[in-house]
Enzyme design. Structure first.
Site, PDB file in Angstrom:
ATOM      1  N   CYS A  89       0.800  -1.185   0.001  1.00 61.04           N
ATOM      2  CA  CYS A  89      -0.064   0.086   0.040  1.00 61.04           C
ATOM      3  C   CYS A  89       0.893   1.421  -0.081  1.00 61.04           C
ATOM      4  O   CYS A  89       1.597   1.431   0.985  1.00 61.04           O
ATOM      5  CB  CYS A  89      -0.849  -0.040   1.444  1.00 61.04           C
ATOM      6  N   CYS A 131      -0.091   3.816   2.653  1.00 58.30           N
ATOM      7  CA  CYS A 131       0.507   3.478   4.159  1.00 58.30           C
ATOM      8  C   CYS A 131       2.097   3.685   3.988  1.00 58.30           C
ATOM      9  O   CYS A 131       2.261   4.354   5.140  1.00 58.30           O
ATOM     10  CB  CYS A 131       0.285   1.907   4.070  1.00 58.30           C
TER      11      CYS A 131
END
Length: 158
Positions: A77, A80
């Protein structure tokens, strides 16, 4: 005349029986005078926990007397990866007032389902086992700071 050299180091301490890794910062001052040496070690806990399982989560997050920012994230991600350094910086700036728990969603599907996380990054503010704040996705620095302020405000001793 003594010389003083400040040194900053960050180390990961592994506690095998608990299965957790905690980032700790140490400030070391080494002074050397004629014929003498002394070392002063200042141990500052950043309290960033990599959660290793459900029991670890219960002990480090749900039973914690301080508020905990719980970061559900994934290696794949990109948002993230952008959010993680900011959360770690916030944890450093609020040592003794809050903790940060990192949870890799691919490794802890049970926690993902328990907190109904459907997208990452998902960040929860938990205090004494209760979710008090939450946001999902990559948000602005200002929104993250508002999240932290609300978390600390709601969990402040009365």
């Amino acid at each position: 005349m003594a010389s003083v050299m400040p040194v900053f180091t960050a180390v990961f301490d592994k506690v095998p029986r608990l299965g957790l890794t905690c980032l700790r910062s140490h400030v070391v001052r080494i002074s050397a005078a004629a014929g003498t040496r002394s070392i002063h070690l200042s141990d500052q806990h950043n309290d960033v926990y990599m959660i290793s399982g459900e029991d670890d989560f219960k002990n480090k997050v749900m039973r914690n007397s301080l508020p905990v920012i719980v970061n559900f994230h994934a290696d794949w991600c990109e948002p993230c990866h952008s959010l993680k350094p900011l959360l770690e910086k916030i944890a450093e700036e609020h040592v003794g007032r809050l903790h940060l728990a990192e949870i890799l969603v691919d490794d802890h599907v049970d926690l993902l389902h328990a907190f109904e996380v459907t997208a990452v990054p998902a960040v929860l503010g938990i205090h004494r086992g209760v979710v008090t704040e939450k946001f999902v996705g990559l948000v602005s620095h200002k929104q993250v700071m508002n999240f932290v302020d609300k978390l600390l405000e709601r969990t402040a001793p009365k």
